[in-house]
Structures are given as structure tokens and as C-alpha cells.
Design a protein around this motif. Structure first.
Motif, PDB file in Angstrom:
ATOM      1  N   LEU A  20      11.201   2.468   4.880  1.00  0.00           N
ATOM      2  CA  LEU A  20      11.705   1.647   3.772  1.00  0.00           C
ATOM      3  C   LEU A  20      11.086   2.069   2.440  1.00  0.00           C
ATOM      4  N   THR A  21       9.766   2.274   2.428  1.00  0.00           N
ATOM      5  CA  THR A  21       9.116   2.634   1.167  1.00  0.00           C
ATOM      6  C   THR A  21       9.559   4.020   0.702  1.00  0.00           C
ATOM      7  N   SER A  22       9.751   4.940   1.658  1.00  0.00           N
ATOM      8  CA  SER A  22      10.230   6.267   1.277  1.00  0.00           C
ATOM      9  C   SER A  22      11.615   6.152   0.657  1.00  0.00           C
ATOM     10  N   PHE A  23      12.436   5.316   1.271  1.00  0.00           N
ATOM     11  CA  PHE A  23      13.796   5.138   0.787  1.00  0.00           C
ATOM     12  C   PHE A  23      13.795   4.555  -0.618  1.00  0.00           C
ATOM     13  N   ILE A  24      12.974   3.534  -0.826  1.00  0.00           N
ATOM     14  CA  ILE A  24      12.923   2.901  -2.156  1.00  0.00           C
ATOM     15  C   ILE A  24      12.395   3.897  -3.196  1.00  0.00           C
ATOM     16  N   ALA A  25      11.383   4.667  -2.796  1.00  0.00           N
ATOM     17  CA  ALA A  25      10.833   5.647  -3.743  1.00  0.00           C
ATOM     18  C   ALA A  25      11.909   6.665  -4.142  1.00  0.00           C
ATOM     19  N   MET A  26      12.679   7.111  -3.155  1.00  0.00           N
ATOM     20  CA  MET A  26      13.736   8.094  -3.434  1.00  0.00           C
ATOM     21  C   MET A  26      14.831   7.463  -4.293  1.00  0.00           C
ATOM     22  N   ALA A  27      15.190   6.213  -3.957  1.00  0.00           N
ATOM     23  CA  ALA A  27      16.212   5.508  -4.728  1.00  0.00           C
ATOM     24  C   ALA A  27      15.750   5.334  -6.174  1.00  0.00           C
ATOM     25  N   TYR A  28      14.463   5.067  -6.317  1.00  0.00           N
ATOM     26  CA  TYR A  28      13.880   4.902  -7.655  1.00  0.00           C
ATOM     27  C   TYR A  28      14.072   6.174  -8.487  1.00  0.00           C
ATOM     28  N   ILE A  85       0.821  -1.209   0.000  1.00  0.00           N
ATOM     29  CA  ILE A  85       0.000   0.000   0.000  1.00  0.00           C
ATOM     30  C   ILE A  85       0.860   1.267   0.000  1.00  0.00           C
ATOM     31  N   LEU A  86       1.813   1.341   0.928  1.00  0.00           N
ATOM     32  CA  LEU A  86       2.626   2.553   1.014  1.00  0.00           C
ATOM     33  C   LEU A  86       3.519   2.707  -0.213  1.00  0.00           C
ATOM     34  N   MET A  87       4.070   1.581  -0.672  1.00  0.00           N
ATOM     35  CA  MET A  87       4.944   1.640  -1.837  1.00  0.00           C
ATOM     36  C   MET A  87       4.157   2.131  -3.049  1.00  0.00           C
ATOM     37  N   GLY A  88       2.988   1.570  -3.250  1.00  0.00           N
ATOM     38  CA  GLY A  88       2.159   1.946  -4.397  1.00  0.00           C
ATOM     39  C   GLY A  88       1.897   3.430  -4.401  1.00  0.00           C
ATOM     40  N   GLN A  89       1.551   3.940  -3.224  1.00  0.00           N
ATOM     41  CA  GLN A  89       1.216   5.351  -3.144  1.00  0.00           C
ATOM     42  C   GLN A  89       2.416   6.231  -3.454  1.00  0.00           C
ATOM     43  N   LYS A  90       3.553   5.888  -2.875  1.00  0.00           N
ATOM     44  CA  LYS A  90       4.745   6.709  -3.100  1.00  0.00           C
ATOM     45  C   LYS A  90       5.253   6.579  -4.539  1.00  0.00           C
ATOM     46  N   PHE A  91       5.126   5.376  -5.089  1.00  0.00           N
ATOM     47  CA  PHE A  91       5.502   5.176  -6.492  1.00  0.00           C
ATOM     48  C   PHE A  91       4.686   6.092  -7.404  1.00  0.00           C
ATOM     49  N   ARG A  92       3.392   6.122  -7.158  1.00  0.00           N
ATOM     50  CA  ARG A  92       2.523   6.958  -8.002  1.00  0.00           C
ATOM     51  C   ARG A  92       2.944   8.418  -7.907  1.00  0.00           C
ATOM     52  N   GLN A  93       3.252   8.855  -6.701  1.00  0.00           N
ATOM     53  CA  GLN A  93       3.682  10.247  -6.545  1.00  0.00           C
ATOM     54  C   GLN A  93       4.991  10.501  -7.288  1.00  0.00           C
ATOM     55  N   MET A  94       5.910   9.563  -7.190  1.00  0.00           N
ATOM     56  CA  MET A  94       7.205   9.743  -7.841  1.00  0.00           C
ATOM     57  C   MET A  94       7.076   9.707  -9.356  1.00  0.00           C
ATOM     58  N   ASN A  95       6.179   8.844  -9.854  1.00  0.00           N
ATOM     59  CA  ASN A  95       5.974   8.802 -11.296  1.00  0.00           C
ATOM     60  C   ASN A  95       5.445  10.132 -11.805  1.00  0.00           C
ATOM     61  N   PHE A  96       4.617  10.763 -11.013  1.00  0.00           N
ATOM     62  CA  PHE A  96       4.108  12.081 -11.395  1.00  0.00           C
ATOM     63  C   PHE A  96       5.262  13.081 -11.448  1.00  0.00           C
TER      64      PHE A  96
END
Lengths: 236, 260, 124
Positions: free
Chosen positions: B96-104, B10-21
Motif C-alpha cells: 500500500l505504501t509503495s503504491f501511494i508513493a508511486m501515485a504521489y 513508518i513505511l510511508m514516511g520513508q518512501k515519501f522522503r525517497q520520492m521527494n528526493f
């Protein structure tokens, strides 16, 4: 019937103001309970404390669980969806619930959504206050838990939708689950209630069987509720 | 109880979507900037790389701020806090999800940088070789450049984590503290509280960092690889202490925003 | 169903079912809807409906059959008694009210006979 909720010696202050004092309350399973009290009496606070999104001193046990994270898996509390941006589609929120709650019953949700006429393709921003409330109630009732806490579920709802919501509560309440409904306007739900709990003067004023009030006092619930306040004035 | 996997999803999905934007806007910005240079007639082989590089800093900063806002709001929203999951797991998954999103975002930025550099790659290699011929060993060789890039990335990662654990600690301390402040003038009081908490946390964290640096200095000289590793470990220890404190605050004092 | 909130809801539900049985809407031997369905029909709580049914089971107006639900009694005498009880109740209401207005017994009887005649004439 077993106890589904046990609150012992609960004390809660917020920003130096006492909100609840020495609250003790026990509810049995399988009941529909009206939580009554004036605006700001602490109904919402009590629900938040039971759920575990706010903290107080004292003990709260739900279905035998007292640790907050365990308690949360036994309580379904109305989430007003503030975490979701207005552009979020309803079906995405349903997905969220489905993923995050093991006990979320999708079939039940679809039945409820159908019954309450909720269009899941809409965005959150497209919902009227009443429709959002219906959506929130459908989500809350679709979890399979022992205790449901509905905080002012009829707030902003027209009388037709109110009937639908009351019917969905009757229809979809699991037999052994207890539902607590808070309201400051009693008469719209009084025929539905097994018992009432009144919060007054920062604590539980009384916890009584609804039909017993009618039988013993020959009063309707609203008159009884109002009489509590008149008596209070006499004492002043 | 909700599993690590489901809450992570859930958290990863949300942060991914924000980062894709954020990344989508980045690509549009690059395209517009390139077009602009084209119209102005300043376009050359170097333009893509220059434009991509200059946007990448802004994008990284924006991405960081965007994640931080989400990261913090998650602690105080009913939708998340009602989920039956332990506070420790909650905190770790959020970090962790914030970190992965930033790393992405960092990886995508690196790829964009590399891709735009490739257009003019030979020229960069030529000028690099030229520099080495002229200045000799004073210019680092390719291996050393890769090595320093890698250690820089590592430092960035650790600093990012430290930044989030510190911001979270400040946020949670302030929220917990505001429960004990009077109702009257709550805005002003909250502001003052924020300032005080920020000051105290930064002083304490600064003190701990100094402690880390001073004690690692005692273990070896500054060119040592071990020295560098100790620094990194020391920073992570500071982060871990902040994390433990934050989880305690979540568990005992921090309440969600009341929406009803 | 509209309830009078001064009277225990279970009594009102009981009354509602009694009337259905007397009027024949629920015939002797008929199966009653499930408790939940009844609850939805009258908009009341399942427990309250259950309590009304328990009272009726105690009075033997309703006979539960394990695993099959609740049935209206086939004992027509019981239903006849129920019918008389209801008439008594209605008369008691009217009688008390009229006595409170200082009507004498004979006045009440005369008026009632006259009233029934008039209504009967209207209905023909």
C-alpha cells in the motif's frame, strides 16, 4: 519464578548444513544468562530463531506466546541497523523505534543514552564501532519486554565502555525480565551471570548455575568452559 | 503488537522522503534543461512542456525502481522484521505504501505537466480544434480523451501492483530456495536460482494472464466496458494469488539478512 | 569490585559486606543500600546480591524490615562473633599455608609475635 523461554526439539539447517540439532532449553524469568560457544557454534542462530527472524522446526515459546508475531512483542533483539542509510541521524532511528514498538520507553532510552554518552544529533556514519554498539544496546534495553537477547554486546568495545554497558545492564534490567548475553570470551561477564548455557556440537551442551560451578568444582567459569572442550578432545 | 497505523506511518514516511528526493532532482533537471535551451537560443513557449514531459518518463521509471528496491529490502531487514506485526499486515502495508508513493509521484508529474502545458494552453486547444475541423470525427473529442486517459491510469495502477507482487514473489521464492542450496559457490548458485525462479514465475503468471484474457473474451466483445473491468479484476486476482504465496513464504521460510 | 572467579560470587559479596560491618563502615542499625544499588556498586547480578543478603539474614547479621529495606543488626554480640569468625578465617589461611611449608606450631607463634612487634614499631 516462571518460565520465560521454552525451546523444544529445535532443529535447524542452513544451506544443507546442520547448525542446531535437538535443542531443548528452558529459562526462568529474572535471570542473566550467558550463552557461550565458539564462533559459528550457533549462538546468533539460536537468538534469531527465538526472535523469529529465522525459521526452524520445533517449538519456541516466549512468555507463553508461540506465534511468531506475538513472540516478537516479548523479545528485544539487537538490531544492527542495516536497514538505515549511513546518513540517517540517530534521533530519527529513535523516532522509528518509538513509533514501531508500543513498549519502547523513551525516558528509559534518554537515561541510557545519557549514561552511555551517546550524542543523538550525530549521523550513523559518524559513529565508531563501539559507539554504534552502545547505541544499539541502548535501543535494545529501552523496550519493556520479558526477554532481551544481546548478541556479542562487547564486540569492538573498549574496557571503559564495557564497564558502562555492564552497569547499564544491571541498572536497567526490569526485575522479572531475563537477559541472554552471548559471548565467546566469558571472563569479562562471568561475575554478572546467574547461569551459563553452552552451545557445542550443534546442541546445548549444558545449562548450569554459575555459582554452583564455582562452589562444586572450585573452578572459574572460563576454566570450566575450556574444560568442556578438552574433554571433547579426549573423546576423539 | 504494532498497529497498522504506526507501521504504515513508518513505511510511508520513508518512501515519501525517497520520492521527494527524486522529485527534487526532477525539478532541478527541468530547470537545467530549460536553461540549456535558453543558452542555445532554442527557447520558445513550448519548451517547458516538452522538457517536463520528456523528463517525466525517466523520473517515473526511476521512482518505480527506487521504490521497488526499498520495497524488497524491507522484507529481509531486521529493523523491519523484528517489529511485532503479522506477516499479512506487513505485506499489505508495504504494498500500500509503495503504491501511494508511486501515485504521489504520478500526481506530481501530472501537475507539473499540466502547469507547463498551461503556459501555452491556448495554442494546444487551437491546434486540437483545427485538427477536429480538418479530420472531423476521426479525431476523438475531449470527453473521449479524458476517458481513455483515465482507463490508461487505471491499467497503469493495476500493472504496477502486478509488477510488485511478481517481483516480491520472485525475490521471496529465491531467498527461501537459497536456504536449501549448498554453501559452496553460493553466488553462482544464487544467480542460477534467480534465473530459474524468474523463468518459472513469469511462465506461470503469463499462463494465468492468458487464462484471464481468454475467459474474459468469452464473456463479451472487446468494446464492452465490462470486458475491460473483467480484465482489471482478473489481473488483480493474479496479484492476490501472488500475495498469498508471498505471505506464506515470509511466514515459513524467508529469513532476514544476518548482520552480526 | 574485583571478584575471584573461582569463588562463588555470592560468598564474596557476603564477605565484602561482613567486612564493612566489622570495620564499622556499616554501623549497627544502619540501613543497607537497595539491592539494585548494591548490585551496581559491586558489579554483580541482583539475584546474586539477593542471595548474599539472604545468607546474612539467615545468620541474623542483617535484619529485613518490611517495606523499609535491610538493616545491620543492633545485636553487638553477633557482630563480635562475626569479628571472631573473620579472625579465625584469616588465621586459618595463614596457618594452613605455613604448615604446608613445614613450619612447626611454636615456630609460627614465635615468628608471628616477632612480626607484630616489627610492624607495630614501624607504625609508631
Amino acid at each position: 519464578m516462571s518460565d520465560i523461554l521454552k525451546v523444544e526439539n529445535l532443529n535447524y539447517s542452513h544451506r544443507l548444513k546442520k547448525i542446531l540439532q535437538d535443542v531443548n532449553l528452558t529459562l526462568e524469568s529474572g535471570k542473566i544468562v550467558g550463552l557461550l560457544g565458539e564462533n559459528g557454534a550457533g549462538k546468533t542462530t539460536l537468538m534469531r530463531l527465538i526472535t523469529g527472524v529465522a525459521h526452524a522446526t520445533g517449538d519456541i515459546t516466549v512468555a507463553g506466546a508461540s506465534r511468531i508475531d506475538e513472540r516478537k512483542s516479548h523479545v528485544s533483539y539487537m538490531d544492527h541497523l542495516g536497514a538505515f542509510s549511513l546518513g540517517t541521524h540517530l534521533d530519527r532511528i529513535v523516532k522509528f523505534y518509538q513509533t514501531v514498538y508500543e513498549d519502547f520507553d523513551v525516558d528509559r532510552f534518554n537515561e541510557l543514552a545519557d549514561f552511555l554518552n551517546i550524542d543523538l544529533s550525530l549521523k550513523l556514519s559518524a559513529l565508531s564501532k563501539g559507539n554504534k554498539q552502545k547505541f544499539v544496546i541502548a535501543l535494545t534495553l529501552s523496550r519493556q519486554v520479558e526477554l532481551y537477547l544481546l548478541d556479542e554486546p562487547f564486540d569492538g568495545i573498549d574496557s571503559m565502555s564495557r564497564k558502562d554497558i555492564i552497569n547499564s545492564i544491571i541498572k536497567w534490567k526490569p526485575e522479572n525480565a531475563t537477559i541472554v548475553i552471548s559471548d565467546h570470551y566469558v571472563s569479562e561477564i562471568s561475575s554478572l551471570l546467574d547461569e551459563i548455557v553452552v552451545i557445542k556440537d550443534e546442541t546445548i551442551n549444558c545449562n548450569l548455575d554459575a555459582d554452583k560451578i564455582r562452589e562444586d568444582k572450585g573452578m572459574d567459569i572460563e576454566d570450566f568452559y575450556e574444560s568442556l572442550y578438552e574433554r571433547g578432545h579426549d573423546n576423539d | 503488537m504494532t498497529s497498522f497505523k504506526d507501521f504504515f506511518k513508518i513505511l510511508m514516511g520513508q518512501k515519501f522522503r525517497q520520492m521527494n528526493f527524486v522529485l527534487l532532482i526532477n525539478i532541478i533537471a527541468i530547470a537545467v534543461s530549460v536553461l540549456w535551451t535558453l543558452i542555445n537560443g532554442d527557447f520558445n513557449n513550448n519548451t517547458f512542456f516538452q522538457v517536463a514531459l520528456s523528463w517525466s518518463f525517466i523520473v517515473m521509471l526511476w521512482a518505480f525502481l527506487r521504490i521497488t528496491v526499498t520495497h524488497e529490502s524491507i522484507y529481509t531487514r531486521d529493523s523491519y522484521r523484528l517489529v511485532p506485526i503479522s506477516d499479512t499486515k506487513f505485506y499489505c502495508i508495504n504494498l500500500l505504501t509503495s503504491f501511494i508513493a508511486m501515485a504521489y509521484v504520478a500526481v506530481v508529474e501530472f501537475v507539473i505537466g499540466a502547469a507547463t502545458a498551461a503556459i501555452n494552453w491556448q495554442e494546444y486547444v487551437d491546434s486540437f480544434n483545427m485538427m477536429r475541423m480538418m479530420y472531423g470525427t476521426r479525431v476523438p473529442d475531449a470527453g473521449m480523451i479524458v476517458e481513455s486517459l483515465l482507463s490508461m491510469a487505471l491499467v497503469m495502477m493495476v500493472v504496477t501492483i502486478l509488477a510488485w507482487t511478481t517481483v516480491s514473489l520472485i525475490h521471496l521464492l529465491t531467498r527461501a530456495g537459497s536456504n536449501f542450496m549448498p554453501y559452496r559457490r553460493s553466488r553462482i548458485i544464487n544467480f542460477v536460482l534467480y534465473v530459474v525462479v524468474i523463468y518459472i514465475v513469469l511462465r506461470v503468471v503469463g499462463f494465468m494472464m492468458n487464462l484471464v484474457m481468454n475467459s474474459t473474451d468469452m464473456f463479451g466483445n472487446s468494446s464492452d466496458v465490462w470486458h475491460f473491468v473483467l480484465y482489471i479484476v482478473g489481473f488483480l486476482v493474479v496479484s492476490a494469488i501472488e500475495a498469498v504465496l508471498s505471505v506464506y513464504l515470509m511466514n515459513r521460510w524467508v529469513e532476514t539478512v544476518s548482520e552480526s | 569490585m574485583k571478584f575471584d572467579d573461582k569463588i562463588p560470587i555470592y560468598l564474596q559479596i557476603q564477605n565484602y559486606l561482613d567486612r564493612q560491618i566489622i570495620s564499622g563502615e556499616l554501623a549497627p542499625g544502619d540501613r543497607l543500600p537497595s539491592v539494585r544499588q548494591l548490585a551496581v556498586d559491586v558489579t554483580a547480578n541482583v539475584n546474586t546480591v539477593q542471595r548474599a543478603l539472604s545468607e546474612m539474614i539467615d545468620e541474623k547479621i542483617i535484619v529485613p524490615q518490611r517495606g523499609r529495606g535491610n538493616f545491620v543488626t543492633v545485636d553487638v554480640d553477633l557482630i563480635a562473633q562475626l569479628r571472631l569468625k573473620l579472625v579465625d578465617e584469616q588465621f586459618a589461611l595463614v596457618y594452613d599455608q605455613l604448615r604446608a611449608l613445614n613450619f612447626s606450631d611454636s615456630e609460627i607463634i614465635d615468628k608471628f609475635v616477632e612480626y607484630v612487634k616489627d610492624r607495630g614499631a614501624l607504625n609508631e
